[in-house]
Design a protein around this motif. Structure first.
Motif, mmCIF file in Angstrom:
data_model
loop_
_atom_site.group_PDB
_atom_site.id
_atom_site.type_symbol
_atom_site.label_atom_id
_atom_site.label_comp_id
_atom_site.label_asym_id
_atom_site.label_seq_id
_atom_site.Cartn_x
_atom_site.Cartn_y
_atom_site.Cartn_z
ATOM 1 N N ALA A 1 0.829 -1.204 0.000
ATOM 2 C CA ALA A 1 0.000 0.000 0.000
ATOM 3 C C ALA A 1 0.865 1.257 0.000
ATOM 4 C CB ALA A 1 -0.903 0.021 1.228
ATOM 5 N N ALA A 2 0.414 2.229 -0.765
ATOM 6 C CA ALA A 2 1.063 3.538 -0.800
ATOM 7 C C ALA A 2 -0.018 4.586 -0.554
ATOM 8 C CB ALA A 2 1.729 3.765 -2.150
ATOM 9 N N ARG A 3 0.175 5.382 0.478
ATOM 10 C CA ARG A 3 -0.800 6.428 0.803
ATOM 11 C C ARG A 3 -0.385 7.731 0.137
ATOM 12 N NH1 ARG A 3 -3.654 5.686 6.141
ATOM 13 N NH2 ARG A 3 -3.328 3.503 6.639
ATOM 14 N N ARG A 4 -1.393 8.471 -0.326
ATOM 15 C CA ARG A 4 -1.115 9.807 -0.843
ATOM 16 C C ARG A 4 -2.342 10.674 -0.641
ATOM 17 N NH1 ARG A 4 -2.041 11.156 -6.653
ATOM 18 N NH2 ARG A 4 -3.422 9.547 -7.471
ATOM 19 N N SER A 5 -2.125 11.954 -0.671
ATOM 20 C CA SER A 5 -3.210 12.909 -0.456
ATOM 21 C C SER A 5 -3.577 13.592 -1.751
ATOM 22 C CB SER A 5 -2.793 13.967 0.571
ATOM 23 O OG SER A 5 -2.568 13.349 1.806
ATOM 24 N N ILE A 6 -4.868 13.769 -1.921
ATOM 25 C CA ILE A 6 -5.399 14.566 -3.021
ATOM 26 C C ILE A 6 -6.254 15.627 -2.347
ATOM 27 C CG2 ILE A 6 -6.901 14.612 -5.036
ATOM 28 C CD1 ILE A 6 -6.131 11.735 -5.583
ATOM 29 N N GLY A 7 -5.725 16.823 -2.274
ATOM 30 C CA GLY A 7 -6.414 17.877 -1.534
ATOM 31 C C GLY A 7 -6.453 17.497 -0.065
ATOM 32 N N GLU A 8 -7.651 17.446 0.489
ATOM 33 C CA GLU A 8 -7.814 17.070 1.890
ATOM 34 C C GLU A 8 -8.143 15.590 2.056
ATOM 35 O OE1 GLU A 8 -10.675 19.619 3.687
ATOM 36 O OE2 GLU A 8 -9.515 21.415 3.278
#
Length: 148
Positions: A35-42
């Motif tokens: 798993a790779a977490r990332r943010s898109i905006g909030e």
């Protein structure tokens, strides 16, 4: 409010590699080495770094849905589920899988690989026990909430 298929991109900024068990990972009910977490905006999203693993997890999630459909009163496959149903299905299913394997860690990819090694196929799992765990799963209660 209903959720869309987690495997389908729903916005222009999302890729087609969204983790099948993203809700469980975001709820910290499980982990995954791929798993790779990332943010898109909030918004935080979880993506899978392996196409093969994502396919295997998709198969596992579909089997969980099929086997727990009656116990959780789920809609037909392919139809949206409410967030609480999806959370219960995935978190409870992963707890059941962890118990069936006797595994101490709740790493999704490791459990899928161990299932294939031990049972030969995801369909050969002890589904009756796993469905019991799915039906019994409850979200953690929030601490510090005042009751009226």
């Amino acid at each position: 409010m209903s959720d869309h298929d987690p495997t389908a991109p729903s916005a222009c900024c999302e890729s087609g590699s969204i983790c099948v068990f993203a809700k469980a990972l975001l709820a910290r009910a499980a982990t995954c080495e791929l798993a790779a977490r990332r943010s898109i905006g909030e918004r935080e999203i979880v993506e899978c770094r392996s196409v093969v693993a994502r396919t295997n997890c998709g198969t596992l999630a579909a089997l969980m849905h099929e086997r727990a459909r009656f116990a959780l009163h789920l809609s037909s496959p392919g139809r949206p589920m409410i967030h609480a149903q999806a959370l219960r299905l995935h978190c409870g299913g992963l707890v059941g899988l962890q118990r069936a394997l006797g595994d101490a860690r709740a790493d999704v990819h490791a459990m899928v690989v161990a299932t294939q090694e031990r049972y030969g196929s995801l369909t050969q799992l002890p589904w009756e026990a796993i469905v019991r765990d799915i039906a019994a799963w409850q979200p953690h209660r929030r601490r510090g909430t005042l009751k009226p």
